[in-house]
Design a protein around this motif. Structure first.
Motif, PDB file in Angstrom:
ATOM      1  N   PHE A   4       0.807  -1.213   0.000  1.00 50.41           N
ATOM      2  CA  PHE A   4       0.000   0.000   0.000  1.00 50.41           C
ATOM      3  C   PHE A   4       0.846   1.271   0.000  1.00 50.41           C
ATOM      4  CE2 PHE A   4      -3.158  -3.029   1.461  1.00 50.41           C
ATOM      5  CZ  PHE A   4      -4.327  -2.574   0.874  1.00 50.41           C
ATOM      6  N   GLY A   5       2.115   1.160  -0.362  1.00 48.47           N
ATOM      7  CA  GLY A   5       2.984   2.325  -0.340  1.00 48.47           C
ATOM      8  C   GLY A   5       3.700   2.417   0.991  1.00 48.47           C
ATOM      9  N   THR A   6       3.156   3.235   1.893  1.00 49.19           N
ATOM     10  CA  THR A   6       3.791   3.378   3.211  1.00 49.19           C
ATOM     11  C   THR A   6       3.664   2.114   4.041  1.00 49.19           C
ATOM     12  OG1 THR A   6       1.761   4.344   4.103  1.00 49.19           O
ATOM     13  CG2 THR A   6       3.431   5.865   3.284  1.00 49.19           C
ATOM     14  N   ASP A   7       2.603   1.332   3.792  1.00 51.74           N
ATOM     15  CA  ASP A   7       2.356   0.107   4.549  1.00 51.74           C
ATOM     16  C   ASP A   7       2.321  -1.100   3.629  1.00 51.74           C
ATOM     17  OD1 ASP A   7       2.059   1.568   6.897  1.00 51.74           O
ATOM     18  OD2 ASP A   7      -0.103   1.787   6.622  1.00 51.74           O
ATOM     19  N   THR A   8       2.641  -2.249   4.208  1.00 53.86           N
ATOM     20  CA  THR A   8       2.410  -3.527   3.549  1.00 53.86           C
ATOM     21  C   THR A   8       1.526  -4.357   4.460  1.00 53.86           C
ATOM     22  OG1 THR A   8       4.507  -3.536   2.349  1.00 53.86           O
ATOM     23  CG2 THR A   8       3.468  -5.669   2.716  1.00 53.86           C
ATOM     24  N   HIS A   9       0.415  -4.864   3.914  1.00 53.34           N
ATOM     25  CA  HIS A   9      -0.482  -5.719   4.682  1.00 53.34           C
ATOM     26  C   HIS A   9      -0.131  -7.172   4.393  1.00 53.34           C
ATOM     27  CE1 HIS A   9      -3.857  -2.515   5.260  1.00 53.34           C
ATOM     28  NE2 HIS A   9      -2.644  -2.050   5.486  1.00 53.34           N
ATOM     29  N   CYS A  10       0.092  -7.911   5.446  1.00 51.27           N
ATOM     30  CA  CYS A  10       0.474  -9.312   5.328  1.00 51.27           C
ATOM     31  C   CYS A  10      -0.614 -10.178   5.957  1.00 51.27           C
ATOM     32  CB  CYS A  10       1.815  -9.550   6.020  1.00 51.27           C
ATOM     33  SG  CYS A  10       2.410 -11.245   5.925  1.00 51.27           S
ATOM     34  N   VAL A  11      -1.185 -11.087   5.194  1.00 52.44           N
ATOM     35  CA  VAL A  11      -2.205 -12.008   5.698  1.00 52.44           C
ATOM     36  C   VAL A  11      -1.528 -13.336   6.024  1.00 52.44           C
ATOM     37  CG1 VAL A  11      -4.368 -13.200   5.212  1.00 52.44           C
ATOM     38  CG2 VAL A  11      -3.968 -10.907   4.293  1.00 52.44           C
ATOM     39  N   VAL A  12      -1.690 -13.760   7.282  1.00 50.38           N
ATOM     40  CA  VAL A  12      -1.067 -15.009   7.724  1.00 50.38           C
ATOM     41  C   VAL A  12      -2.131 -15.914   8.323  1.00 50.38           C
ATOM     42  CG1 VAL A  12       1.088 -13.762   8.208  1.00 50.38           C
ATOM     43  CG2 VAL A  12      -0.525 -14.226  10.071  1.00 50.38           C
ATOM     44  N   ALA A  13      -1.809 -17.199   8.422  1.00 49.72           N
ATOM     45  CA  ALA A  13      -2.730 -18.176   9.007  1.00 49.72           C
ATOM     46  C   ALA A  13      -2.081 -18.829  10.216  1.00 49.72           C
ATOM     47  CB  ALA A  13      -3.094 -19.242   7.980  1.00 49.72           C
ATOM     48  N   LEU A  14      -2.857 -18.945  11.310  1.00 48.49           N
ATOM     49  CA  LEU A  14      -2.392 -19.647  12.494  1.00 48.49           C
ATOM     50  C   LEU A  14      -2.579 -21.146  12.292  1.00 48.49           C
ATOM     51  CD1 LEU A  14      -3.833 -17.371  15.333  1.00 48.49           C
ATOM     52  CD2 LEU A  14      -1.672 -17.161  14.086  1.00 48.49           C
ATOM     53  N   ALA A  15      -2.176 -21.909  13.292  1.00 51.29           N
ATOM     54  CA  ALA A  15      -2.215 -23.373  13.182  1.00 51.29           C
ATOM     55  C   ALA A  15      -3.619 -23.910  12.954  1.00 51.29           C
ATOM     56  CB  ALA A  15      -1.606 -23.996  14.439  1.00 51.29           C
ATOM     57  N   ASP A  16      -4.653 -23.218  13.519  1.00 51.23           N
ATOM     58  CA  ASP A  16      -6.026 -23.704  13.361  1.00 51.23           C
ATOM     59  C   ASP A  16      -6.712 -23.133  12.124  1.00 51.23           C
ATOM     60  OD1 ASP A  16      -6.330 -21.095  14.134  1.00 51.23           O
ATOM     61  OD2 ASP A  16      -7.886 -21.491  15.635  1.00 51.23           O
ATOM     62  N   GLY A  17      -5.961 -22.420  11.280  1.00 55.77           N
ATOM     63  CA  GLY A  17      -6.519 -21.849  10.064  1.00 55.77           C
ATOM     64  C   GLY A  17      -7.010 -20.423  10.197  1.00 55.77           C
ATOM     65  N   THR A  18      -7.045 -19.879  11.421  1.00 56.45           N
ATOM     66  CA  THR A  18      -7.477 -18.504  11.626  1.00 56.45           C
ATOM     67  C   THR A  18      -6.558 -17.546  10.874  1.00 56.45           C
ATOM     68  OG1 THR A  18      -8.359 -18.999  13.822  1.00 56.45           O
ATOM     69  CG2 THR A  18      -7.886 -16.692  13.329  1.00 56.45           C
ATOM     70  N   GLU A  19      -7.150 -16.648  10.070  1.00 50.68           N
ATOM     71  CA  GLU A  19      -6.345 -15.683   9.323  1.00 50.68           C
ATOM     72  C   GLU A  19      -6.225 -14.372  10.085  1.00 50.68           C
ATOM     73  OE1 GLU A  19      -7.638 -15.130   5.315  1.00 50.68           O
ATOM     74  OE2 GLU A  19      -6.718 -17.016   4.652  1.00 50.68           O
ATOM     75  N   ILE A  20      -5.038 -13.800  10.054  1.00 47.26           N
ATOM     76  CA  ILE A  20      -4.740 -12.542  10.738  1.00 47.26           C
ATOM     77  C   ILE A  20      -4.088 -11.604   9.734  1.00 47.26           C
ATOM     78  CG2 ILE A  20      -3.238 -11.449  12.447  1.00 47.26           C
ATOM     79  CD1 ILE A  20      -3.673 -13.752  14.272  1.00 47.26           C
ATOM     80  N   THR A  21      -4.499 -10.340   9.766  1.00 46.57           N
ATOM     81  CA  THR A  21      -3.864  -9.314   8.939  1.00 46.57           C
ATOM     82  C   THR A  21      -2.893  -8.507   9.782  1.00 46.57           C
ATOM     83  OG1 THR A  21      -5.779  -9.145   7.475  1.00 46.57           O
ATOM     84  CG2 THR A  21      -4.239  -7.294   7.478  1.00 46.57           C
ATOM     85  N   ILE A  22      -1.699  -8.308   9.258  1.00 44.57           N
ATOM     86  CA  ILE A  22      -0.661  -7.543   9.948  1.00 44.57           C
ATOM     87  C   ILE A  22      -0.310  -6.343   9.082  1.00 44.57           C
ATOM     88  CG2 ILE A  22       1.655  -7.643  10.939  1.00 44.57           C
ATOM     89  CD1 ILE A  22       1.296 -10.747  10.829  1.00 44.57           C
ATOM     90  N   ARG A  23      -0.173  -5.177   9.697  1.00 42.12           N
ATOM     91  CA  ARG A  23       0.210  -3.976   8.962  1.00 42.12           C
ATOM     92  C   ARG A  23       1.643  -3.617   9.328  1.00 42.12           C
ATOM     93  NH1 ARG A  23      -3.409  -0.013  10.688  1.00 42.12           N
ATOM     94  NH2 ARG A  23      -4.952  -0.911   9.305  1.00 42.12           N
ATOM     95  N   LEU A  24       2.519  -3.622   8.340  1.00 38.68           N
ATOM     96  CA  LEU A  24       3.937  -3.351   8.552  1.00 38.68           C
ATOM     97  C   LEU A  24       4.353  -2.124   7.759  1.00 38.68           C
ATOM     98  CD1 LEU A  24       5.158  -7.005   7.943  1.00 38.68           C
ATOM     99  CD2 LEU A  24       4.776  -5.934  10.171  1.00 38.68           C
ATOM    100  N   GLN A  25       5.235  -1.323   8.329  1.00 41.46           N
ATOM    101  CA  GLN A  25       5.781  -0.200   7.578  1.00 41.46           C
ATOM    102  C   GLN A  25       6.655  -0.754   6.463  1.00 41.46           C
ATOM    103  OE1 GLN A  25       7.870   2.674   9.914  1.00 41.46           O
ATOM    104  NE2 GLN A  25       8.130   4.094   8.225  1.00 41.46           N
TER     105      GLN A  25
END
Length: 359
Positions: free
Chosen positions: A307-328
């Motif tokens: 996204f320019g200033t940010d990068t959004h990273c979608v990850v999955a935990l062991a049970d399949g739950t998806e989490i979005t992380i916002r990184l500079q």
């Protein structure tokens, strides 16, 4: 020190229709708005925020309850005798009148003298920085300039309260951001109580002294922007204000045992929680990534979006739950965050908040 209350709503109900066609727009809203603050009513379409604004303006009357201004009951007073003005989504400027004439129109209708009208118009032009545009017609102005004229016209009579019903919605993104700054400046300079209605969370967070979040005719939470964002009262507020990840687990004292396995310290938010199965929220920017899978919560990268200033990273935990992380976004890119990469997550202390189970 006791704070002076500008507007008070007491158990306000508004019901439309009868019988099976009954629609409840407001279901018993109580609210205190302080004198001289920028207060925002925030929520999705149909939540009741504009209905509440109309009741304060006097365009409609409540089915039950009271509206008070400076401690005086104005529930059934007509709009024209209330010291309240409204700025709507459409600017409703008179196309045949100049900017100065538009601003002075309401003052003339109130019977103010020519000298007072002239002085006030000049002050308003200076306030909204349109001195050079006084003789232009609305059709010769940009959208942002027309919005300033509408604001100046509403401010000219010196109302105790200014109501703003999504006044920036017709502007493009860049102009909308500029007008957010202008609106806050005008509110601070005039000291008038502003009540702003919007569905745009960024507008609310940017301008407001306090925010009231509404859903389905109910007022869910009132607080300053930081409190609303960092300590949402329930799942709806957490999801509507910014982005949130929701995790399921079992609460054991001050520890949350995630369904995915790990144990995490948590905050219990506004409501003390009994031990048992709960939902917790964490913001994307409050999560850190480590490439040492033994150091944190194991996860697998699913996707990354730049996204320019940010990068959004979608990850999955062991049970399949998806989490979005916002990184500079670093100059060199987020090395190693490719789909399939094994990483570990770390949560900022106090960032994981248990939400009330009732919502």
């Amino acid at each position: 020190m006791n704070e002076k209350i500008a507007v008070q709503a007491r158990e306000v109900h508004k019901v439309y229709g009868q019988g099976e066609g009954t629609v409840t727009a407001l279901g018993g809203v109580s609210l205190l708005i302080r004198n001289g603050e920028f207060f925002t009513l925030l929520g999705p379409s149909g939540c009741g925020k504009t209905t509440l604004l109309k009741l304060i303006a006097g365009f409609e009357s409540p089915t039950r309850g009271q509206i008070l201004l400076d401690g005086m009951d104005i529930t059934y007073d007509p709009p024209n005798i209330r010291p309240v003005n409204t700025v709507f989504q459409s600017y409703a400027l008179f196309p045949h009148l100049s900017v100065a004439e538009n601003i002075g129109f309401g003052l003339k209708m109130l019977g103010r003298s020519k000298a007072e009208v002239s002085d006030t118009v000049q002050r308003m032009l200076a306030l909204v920085r349109l001195e050079q545009m006084a003789d232009r017609k609305p059709g010769q102005l940009s959208g942002g300039q027309q919005q300033r004229v509408a604001l100046a016209r509403a401010l000219a009579p010196g109302p105790k309260v200014l109501l703003l019903d999504e006044p920036l919605s017709a502007l493009d993104l860049k102009l909308r951001k500029e007008m957010q700054i202008e609106l806050k400046r005008l509110q601070v300079e005039t000291g008038i109580t502003f009540i702003f209605v919007t569905h745009d969370q960024e507008e609310a967070l940017t301008m407001s002294d306090r925010i009231g979040v509404m859903q389905a005719g109910e007022l869910l939470q009132v607080g300053d922007p930081r409190t609303i964002y960092t300590r949402p009262a329930n799942r709806f507020v957490a999801s509507f204000i910014g982005e949130s990840n929701f995790l399921s687990g079992t609460l054991d004292g001050g520890t949350l045992v995630l369904d995915a396995g790990p144990r995490m310290p948590v905050e219990t938010g506004h409501t003390p929680q009994a031990n048992g199965h709960v939902t917790a929220a964490i913001r994307p920017e409050q999560i850190r990534i480590s490439d040492n899978t033994a150091d944190g919560i194991p996860a697998t990268v699913r996707d990354t979006v730049y996204f320019g200033t940010d990068t959004h990273c979608v990850v999955a935990l062991a049970d399949g739950t998806e989490i979005t992380i916002r990184l500079q976004s670093p100059v060199s890119g987020n090395v190693g965050l490719h789909p399939g990469a094994e990483i570990a997550l770390k949560f900022e202390p106090g960032a994981l908040i248990v939400l009330p189970e009732a919502v």
